[in-house]
Design an enzyme around this catalytic site. Sequence first.
Site: not given
Length: 325
Positions: A158-159, A235, A237, A266, A284-285
């Site tokens: 995707g993007r 990066i 889920r 998380e 998760h940054v």
Amino acid sequence: MPTPDSTRRVLQVGPLKPSLAETLRNTYDALVLPDGSERAAFLAEHGARIHAAVTSGRTGVNAELMAALPNLGAVVNFGVGYDTTDVDAAAASGVMVSNTPDVLSDCVADTAVGLLIDVLRQFSAADRYLRAGRWPADGNYPLTHKVSGSRVGIIGLGRIGNAIATRLTAFGCSISYHNRNERTDSPYEYVASPVELARQVDVLVIAAAGGNATRNLVDRDVLDALGPNGYLVNIARGSVVDEDALVEALADGRLAGAGLDVFVDEPNVPEPLLTMDNVVLLPHVGSGTVETRAAMEALTLANLDKFLQSGELVTPVPMPAASRG
Ligand code: 8YV
């Protein structure tokens, strides 16, 4: 500027960026959904007046909460991922959902490339080695693996997947991908299954949306196809990977390493990962820069404003066909 209307209230669901929460409170007179024992009484008193809910990918609006908000028209999500919001329940009740696409693609792609470089070159581990005084004591750090020219497979073009591919093309990497559907407009090689993709590459990067459709898509078979010389970068889920199988593969040396920004539960991270030097762990940054979070905040508020004014959204997510059973 919205006009506060006591019959069309905005509800904050879950923690949000402090400046966004402040704007919701001060400018939109938003209510905040309480946790725990106060929630039922709150919903009984205010539920029918809630017109829009503002949440994030970390919290979302599930079917149970949606049922308690019978006049809800929109869920405005801070974040591109909205797997914590029940879009089937939303579609069934005519509730629209928005997210914050595009504005975070650069930072999340930068994070993916950073993790990829770090896990192959072991920069974080080498930094720990130096700080622990091991350079003078134990000598040079062991050799690592080359990034430029490596074969990278992307799950989810995707993007964000495309932004990762663009960056890695500049490193001379060959790019192939697996997607629900082949992208006929893409210059990259399409591979029909995750297992086959994993077999062909040195690094597998996960950039697919979370949710039921992709749960455990990267399972033990995919990890074994990636093999003892292969690396995983996630990066997207945590749910896209079978995390137990990942921990086992790393512990057994059946996978060379992993760079992870996301986890199943998380902020809890599987304990065995914490002591592995071939694993890079981030809390998760991916989108977590001042610039990108400001752009996400602005797009969240643009969606809320447009919904309150016209009943439309700026960046609605695709909704499944509604079925009322
Ligand atoms: C955010 C993300 O950290 O956009 C997403 O889907 O995972 C991140 O950008 C998160 O959504 C903020 O709650």
